[in-house]
Structures are given as C-alpha cells and as structure tokens.
Scaffold this motif. Structure first.
Motif, short mmCIF file in Angstrom:
data_model
loop_
_atom_site.label_atom_id
_atom_site.label_comp_id
_atom_site.label_asym_id
_atom_site.label_seq_id
_atom_site.Cartn_x
_atom_site.Cartn_y
_atom_site.Cartn_z
N GLY A 3 0.83 -1.21 0.00
CA GLY A 3 0.00 0.00 0.00
C GLY A 3 0.86 1.26 0.00
O GLY A 3 0.57 2.23 -0.70
N LYS A 4 1.95 1.23 0.77
CA LYS A 4 2.87 2.38 0.81
C LYS A 4 3.51 2.61 -0.55
O LYS A 4 3.64 3.75 -1.01
CB LYS A 4 3.95 2.16 1.87
CG LYS A 4 3.43 2.23 3.28
CD LYS A 4 4.53 1.94 4.28
CE LYS A 4 3.94 1.84 5.67
NZ LYS A 4 4.92 1.41 6.65
N LYS A 5 3.93 1.53 -1.20
CA LYS A 5 4.54 1.67 -2.52
C LYS A 5 3.56 2.24 -3.53
O LYS A 5 3.90 3.11 -4.34
CB LYS A 5 5.08 0.32 -3.01
CG LYS A 5 6.31 -0.13 -2.27
CD LYS A 5 6.77 -1.49 -2.74
CE LYS A 5 7.95 -1.96 -1.89
NZ LYS A 5 8.36 -3.32 -2.21
N LEU A 6 2.32 1.76 -3.49
CA LEU A 6 1.29 2.29 -4.39
C LEU A 6 1.06 3.78 -4.13
O LEU A 6 0.98 4.58 -5.07
CB LEU A 6 -0.02 1.52 -4.23
CG LEU A 6 -0.03 0.11 -4.80
CD1 LEU A 6 -1.25 -0.67 -4.28
CD2 LEU A 6 -0.03 0.13 -6.32
N MET A 7 0.97 4.16 -2.87
CA MET A 7 0.74 5.57 -2.54
C MET A 7 1.93 6.43 -2.97
O MET A 7 1.75 7.55 -3.44
CB MET A 7 0.48 5.74 -1.04
CG MET A 7 -0.90 5.27 -0.62
SD MET A 7 -2.26 6.05 -1.53
CE MET A 7 -2.05 7.76 -1.06
N LYS A 8 3.15 5.91 -2.85
CA LYS A 8 4.33 6.65 -3.32
C LYS A 8 4.25 6.90 -4.82
O LYS A 8 4.59 7.98 -5.29
CB LYS A 8 5.62 5.90 -2.97
CG LYS A 8 6.00 6.00 -1.52
CD LYS A 8 7.29 5.24 -1.24
CE LYS A 8 7.64 5.31 0.23
NZ LYS A 8 8.88 4.59 0.53
N MET A 9 3.78 5.89 -5.58
CA MET A 9 3.64 6.06 -7.02
C MET A 9 2.58 7.11 -7.35
O MET A 9 2.78 7.96 -8.23
CB MET A 9 3.29 4.72 -7.69
CG MET A 9 4.44 3.73 -7.70
SD MET A 9 4.07 2.25 -8.70
CE MET A 9 3.09 1.30 -7.56
N VAL A 10 1.47 7.06 -6.66
CA VAL A 10 0.38 8.02 -6.88
C VAL A 10 0.86 9.44 -6.58
O VAL A 10 0.67 10.36 -7.37
CB VAL A 10 -0.85 7.67 -6.02
CG1 VAL A 10 -1.86 8.80 -6.00
CG2 VAL A 10 -1.50 6.38 -6.50
N ILE A 11 1.50 9.61 -5.44
CA ILE A 11 1.98 10.94 -5.03
C ILE A 11 3.04 11.45 -6.00
O ILE A 11 3.04 12.63 -6.38
CB ILE A 11 2.49 10.90 -3.57
CG1 ILE A 11 1.30 10.68 -2.62
CG2 ILE A 11 3.25 12.17 -3.21
CD1 ILE A 11 1.69 10.31 -1.20
N ALA A 12 3.94 10.58 -6.42
CA ALA A 12 4.99 11.00 -7.37
C ALA A 12 4.37 11.47 -8.68
O ALA A 12 4.80 12.48 -9.25
CB ALA A 12 5.96 9.84 -7.62
N LYS A 13 3.34 10.77 -9.17
CA LYS A 13 2.67 11.18 -10.40
C LYS A 13 1.97 12.52 -10.21
O LYS A 13 2.02 13.40 -11.08
CB LYS A 13 1.70 10.10 -10.86
CG LYS A 13 0.95 10.43 -12.14
CD LYS A 13 1.86 10.80 -13.30
CE LYS A 13 2.27 9.64 -14.11
NZ LYS A 13 3.03 10.01 -15.35
N GLY A 14 1.34 12.70 -9.08
CA GLY A 14 0.69 13.98 -8.78
C GLY A 14 1.68 15.13 -8.78
O GLY A 14 1.42 16.21 -9.33
N ARG A 15 2.85 14.90 -8.21
CA ARG A 15 3.90 15.94 -8.20
C ARG A 15 4.45 16.17 -9.60
O ARG A 15 4.69 17.32 -10.00
CB ARG A 15 5.01 15.56 -7.24
CG ARG A 15 4.57 15.66 -5.80
CD ARG A 15 5.70 15.39 -4.83
NE ARG A 15 5.22 15.64 -3.48
CZ ARG A 15 5.56 14.92 -2.43
NH1 ARG A 15 6.40 13.90 -2.56
NH2 ARG A 15 5.07 15.21 -1.24
N GLU A 16 4.66 15.10 -10.34
CA GLU A 16 5.16 15.21 -11.71
C GLU A 16 4.21 16.07 -12.56
O GLU A 16 4.65 16.89 -13.37
CB GLU A 16 5.29 13.82 -12.33
CG GLU A 16 5.67 13.82 -13.79
CD GLU A 16 5.57 12.43 -14.42
OE1 GLU A 16 5.23 12.36 -15.61
OE2 GLU A 16 5.81 11.43 -13.71
N LEU A 17 2.91 15.88 -12.35
CA LEU A 17 1.91 16.63 -13.09
C LEU A 17 1.64 18.02 -12.50
O LEU A 17 0.82 18.76 -13.02
CB LEU A 17 0.59 15.84 -13.15
CG LEU A 17 0.66 14.51 -13.89
CD1 LEU A 17 -0.64 13.73 -13.73
CD2 LEU A 17 0.97 14.74 -15.36
#
Length: 120
Positions: free
Chosen positions: A70-84
C-alpha cells in the motif's frame, strides 16, 4: 477480488471498464510473481481555480497486507501527482479502514473540512 475488498456491494469489474478508467487517469498496480495483488488510481481534475487529483480504489489483497505494498502504491500516486504539478490530492476513506487511514496520515493527508455529499 481486489474490488470486492473495497466494497461488498461492488459488482465484478470488466476489462472494458478498466480501459475506460485508464483513459481518464492513471492506474498503478502491484504484482507478486505476476499475480495482481494491489491497485490504486489517480484521476486528474481540472477546475477553473485549481488542478488536483482524486486518489481512488487503493486496495491490497488481504494476504499481502502489512508488506508495504500500500505504501509503494501511494508513493507512485503521489509521485505522479507531483510530476503533473497537481495543487493537491484528495481521497476518501471509510472510517472502518483504520490501517489505510493510518498510511494516508503518514503521507501527510489530513482530514478535510469539506464534507462530500452523495446523490443516490
């Protein structure tokens, strides 16, 4: 199987719906030896005053919980949000999902003062 863990009322999801969802946002997955064990979605929302994301459908199979997926998934989501360059991310979580809410709080998510309404 994953979606059923989010909601007892959820109908089985067909691949057509997954493809349509992917066109509107981003689907992140976690696999173990090729088996899908977790998912999360990020849906971009553009308004007149802001660009933000809704985090949806974060779920990990029961047998794989507590392993950091779950932590890894949330890190991916947050990273994409920051990238965008999203201004912020929103998510909703049932009060019953205590472990998930704990993870969200660790990532800095706070309970929002705005109350979502639902039209049925």
């Amino acid at each position: 199987m994953l979606i059923a863990q989010l909601s007892q009322k959820a109908a089985p999801v067909k691949w057509e719906r997954v493809r349509e969802s992917a066109k509107k946002g981003f689907i992140f997955s976690a696999r173990n030896n090729g088996k899908l064990v977790g998912i999360a979605m990020l849906i971009p929302i553009t308004k007149l005053t802001a660009f933000f994301g809704n985090v949806e459908e974060v779920v990990v199979l029961d047998a794989y919980r507590g392993k950091g997926i779950g932590k890894k998934l949330m890190k991916m989501v947050i990273a994409k949000g920051r990238e965008l360059k999203m201004h912020h991310l929103f998510l909703t979580s049932s009060k019953k999902r205590k472990a998930a809410r704990h993870i969200y709080a660790k990532f800095g998510f706070e309970i929002n003062e705005t109350t979502p309404f639902k039209l049925v």
